[in-house]
Design a protein around this motif. Structure first.
Motif, PDB file in Angstrom:
ATOM      1  N   GLU A 166       0.899  -1.247   0.074  1.00  0.00           N
ATOM      2  CA  GLU A 166       0.055   0.152   0.076  1.00  0.00           C
ATOM      3  C   GLU A 166       0.686   1.417   0.190  1.00  0.00           C
ATOM      4  OE1 GLU A 166      -3.336   0.009   0.066  1.00  0.00           O
ATOM      5  OE2 GLU A 166      -3.378  -2.078  -0.240  1.00  0.00           O
ATOM      6  N   LYS A 167       0.490   2.221  -0.793  1.00  0.00           N
ATOM      7  CA  LYS A 167       1.235   3.545  -0.931  1.00  0.00           C
ATOM      8  C   LYS A 167       1.039   4.392   0.197  1.00  0.00           C
ATOM      9  CE  LYS A 167       1.981   3.658  -5.843  1.00  0.00           C
ATOM     10  NZ  LYS A 167       2.013   4.186  -7.234  1.00  0.00           N
ATOM     11  N   TYR A 168      -0.232   4.345   1.162  1.00  0.00           N
ATOM     12  CA  TYR A 168      -0.752   5.125   1.768  1.00  0.00           C
ATOM     13  C   TYR A 168      -1.150   4.427   3.044  1.00  0.00           C
ATOM     14  CZ  TYR A 168      -0.126   8.869  -1.425  1.00  0.00           C
ATOM     15  OH  TYR A 168       0.303   9.793  -2.289  1.00  0.00           O
ATOM     16  N   HIS A 169      -0.984   5.091   4.155  1.00  0.00           N
ATOM     17  CA  HIS A 169      -1.643   4.475   5.298  1.00  0.00           C
ATOM     18  C   HIS A 169      -2.357   5.474   6.251  1.00  0.00           C
ATOM     19  CE1 HIS A 169      -2.348   1.506   8.766  1.00  0.00           C
ATOM     20  NE2 HIS A 169      -1.734   2.649   9.458  1.00  0.00           N
ATOM     21  N   SER A 170      -3.664   5.233   6.493  1.00  0.00           N
ATOM     22  CA  SER A 170      -4.617   6.318   6.884  1.00  0.00           C
ATOM     23  C   SER A 170      -5.038   6.640   8.075  1.00  0.00           C
ATOM     24  CB  SER A 170      -5.836   6.068   6.042  1.00  0.00           C
ATOM     25  OG  SER A 170      -6.365   4.810   6.527  1.00  0.00           O
ATOM     26  N   ILE A 171      -5.276   7.782   8.670  1.00  0.00           N
ATOM     27  CA  ILE A 171      -5.782   7.962  10.016  1.00  0.00           C
ATOM     28  C   ILE A 171      -7.213   8.648   9.870  1.00  0.00           C
ATOM     29  CG2 ILE A 171      -5.576   9.746  11.935  1.00  0.00           C
ATOM     30  CD1 ILE A 171      -2.786   9.755  11.307  1.00  0.00           C
ATOM     31  N   LEU A 172      -8.068   7.753  10.530  1.00  0.00           N
ATOM     32  CA  LEU A 172      -9.590   8.485  10.520  1.00  0.00           C
ATOM     33  C   LEU A 172      -9.708   9.591  11.216  1.00  0.00           C
ATOM     34  CD1 LEU A 172     -12.597   7.551   9.906  1.00  0.00           C
ATOM     35  CD2 LEU A 172     -12.652   6.558  11.987  1.00  0.00           C
ATOM     36  N   ILE A 173     -10.174  10.470  10.416  1.00  0.00           N
ATOM     37  CA  ILE A 173     -10.395  12.139  10.971  1.00  0.00           C
ATOM     38  C   ILE A 173     -11.921  12.243  11.432  1.00  0.00           C
ATOM     39  CG2 ILE A 173      -9.976  14.434  10.638  1.00  0.00           C
ATOM     40  CD1 ILE A 173      -7.462  12.744  10.610  1.00  0.00           C
ATOM     41  N   PRO A 174     -12.099  12.736  12.465  1.00  0.00           N
ATOM     42  CA  PRO A 174     -13.412  13.058  12.748  1.00  0.00           C
ATOM     43  C   PRO A 174     -13.873  14.179  11.968  1.00  0.00           C
ATOM     44  CG  PRO A 174     -12.148  13.045  14.818  1.00  0.00           C
ATOM     45  CD  PRO A 174     -11.378  13.002  13.763  1.00  0.00           C
ATOM     46  N   MET A 175     -15.385  14.004  11.601  1.00  0.00           N
ATOM     47  CA  MET A 175     -15.802  14.912  10.443  1.00  0.00           C
ATOM     48  C   MET A 175     -15.770  16.561  11.076  1.00  0.00           C
ATOM     49  SD  MET A 175     -16.612  14.842   7.634  1.00  0.00           S
ATOM     50  CE  MET A 175     -17.437  16.097   6.498  1.00  0.00           C
ATOM     51  N   ASN A 176     -16.201  16.763  12.224  1.00  0.00           N
ATOM     52  CA  ASN A 176     -16.011  18.045  12.627  1.00  0.00           C
ATOM     53  C   ASN A 176     -14.765  18.663  12.836  1.00  0.00           C
ATOM     54  OD1 ASN A 176     -15.574  16.632  15.162  1.00  0.00           O
ATOM     55  ND2 ASN A 176     -16.373  17.736  16.439  1.00  0.00           N
ATOM     56  N   PHE A 177     -13.652  17.712  12.657  1.00  0.00           N
ATOM     57  CA  PHE A 177     -12.357  18.455  12.707  1.00  0.00           C
ATOM     58  C   PHE A 177     -11.818  18.902  11.119  1.00  0.00           C
ATOM     59  CE2 PHE A 177      -7.650  17.726  11.425  1.00  0.00           C
ATOM     60  CZ  PHE A 177      -7.197  18.462  12.522  1.00  0.00           C
ATOM     61  N   ILE A 178     -12.630  18.417  10.191  1.00  0.00           N
ATOM     62  CA  ILE A 178     -12.214  18.629   8.856  1.00  0.00           C
ATOM     63  C   ILE A 178     -13.209  19.890   8.554  1.00  0.00           C
ATOM     64  CG2 ILE A 178     -12.768  17.995   6.413  1.00  0.00           C
ATOM     65  CD1 ILE A 178     -11.769  14.937   7.133  1.00  0.00           C
ATOM     66  N   ASP A 179     -14.179  19.801   9.125  1.00  0.00           N
ATOM     67  CA  ASP A 179     -15.291  21.102   9.069  1.00  0.00           C
ATOM     68  C   ASP A 179     -14.740  22.301   9.713  1.00  0.00           C
ATOM     69  OD1 ASP A 179     -17.200  19.690   7.637  1.00  0.00           O
ATOM     70  OD2 ASP A 179     -18.404  19.222   9.533  1.00  0.00           O
ATOM     71  N   TYR A 180     -14.073  22.145  10.768  1.00  0.00           N
ATOM     72  CA  TYR A 180     -13.729  23.116  11.600  1.00  0.00           C
ATOM     73  C   TYR A 180     -12.189  23.568  10.969  1.00  0.00           C
ATOM     74  CZ  TYR A 180     -11.600  25.713  15.510  1.00  0.00           C
ATOM     75  OH  TYR A 180     -11.078  26.754  16.443  1.00  0.00           O
ATOM     76  N   MET A 181     -11.433  23.002  10.377  1.00  0.00           N
ATOM     77  CA  MET A 181     -10.205  23.344   9.913  1.00  0.00           C
ATOM     78  C   MET A 181     -10.610  24.028   8.312  1.00  0.00           C
ATOM     79  SD  MET A 181      -7.907  22.920  11.805  1.00  0.00           S
ATOM     80  CE  MET A 181      -7.792  22.160  13.173  1.00  0.00           C
ATOM     81  N   SER A 182     -11.851  23.630   7.765  1.00  0.00           N
ATOM     82  CA  SER A 182     -11.955  24.032   6.409  1.00  0.00           C
ATOM     83  C   SER A 182     -12.469  25.762   6.760  1.00  0.00           C
ATOM     84  CB  SER A 182     -13.462  23.386   5.898  1.00  0.00           C
ATOM     85  OG  SER A 182     -13.140  22.268   5.486  1.00  0.00           O
TER      86      SER A 182
END
Length: 148
Positions: A56-72
């Protein structure tokens, strides 16, 4: 744990988050959404524990949805698009053989396997250095130590 344990990797992952999203934004998120921040930290640790070097080229970290919303909402970029912003953070999102090292999806932060390996290598380097120091000790170097 400790100085030679995987806490080094935890620290490097936090440094990555701080550099990607700005430390003030990450800390503000932690204060505003404490439960989600703890969930993010747990996801980071879980992902670290699940990492294996494979095809696999990438290994992932699950991000809480509100983290992405907040950072956006809080990360400043020219076009206010968080994914484009991440693609432009050159210090961590350098291109390696034409591939971006860090990507963001709606649920995951995808980190290239080479970045994970570098983090684990930092852990190993400290252990190897410590062993070198021990082996350079006269008591260890006089032929009495057969195994370490």
């Amino acid at each position: 744990g400790g100085a030679f344990g995987s806490s080094i990797i935890d620290h490097q992952m936090m440094q990555m988050l701080y550099e990607l999203f700005d430390e003030r934004n990450v800390n503000a998120f932690a204060m505003k959404y404490q439960q989600s921040y703890v969930e993010l930290l747990e996801n980071m640790i879980w992902s670290k524990c699940q990492f294996t070097y494979n095809t696999e080229k990438y290994h992932s970290i699950l991000i809480p949805m509100n983290f992405i919303d907040y950072m956006s909402e809080n990360v400043k970029s020219a076009d206010n698009d968080l994914e484009n912003y991440l693609g432009n953070v050159q210090s961590l999102c350098d291109y390696y053989n034409g591939e971006q090292l860090i990507k963001l999806t709606t649920d995951y932060l995808l980190i290239h396997t080479d970045v994970w390996m570098k983090w684990f290598d930092k852990c190993i380097e400290r252990i190897l250095y410590h062993c070198d120091v021990i082996l350079s000790n006269d008591e260890m170097n006089n032929g009495q130590c057969k195994y370490l």
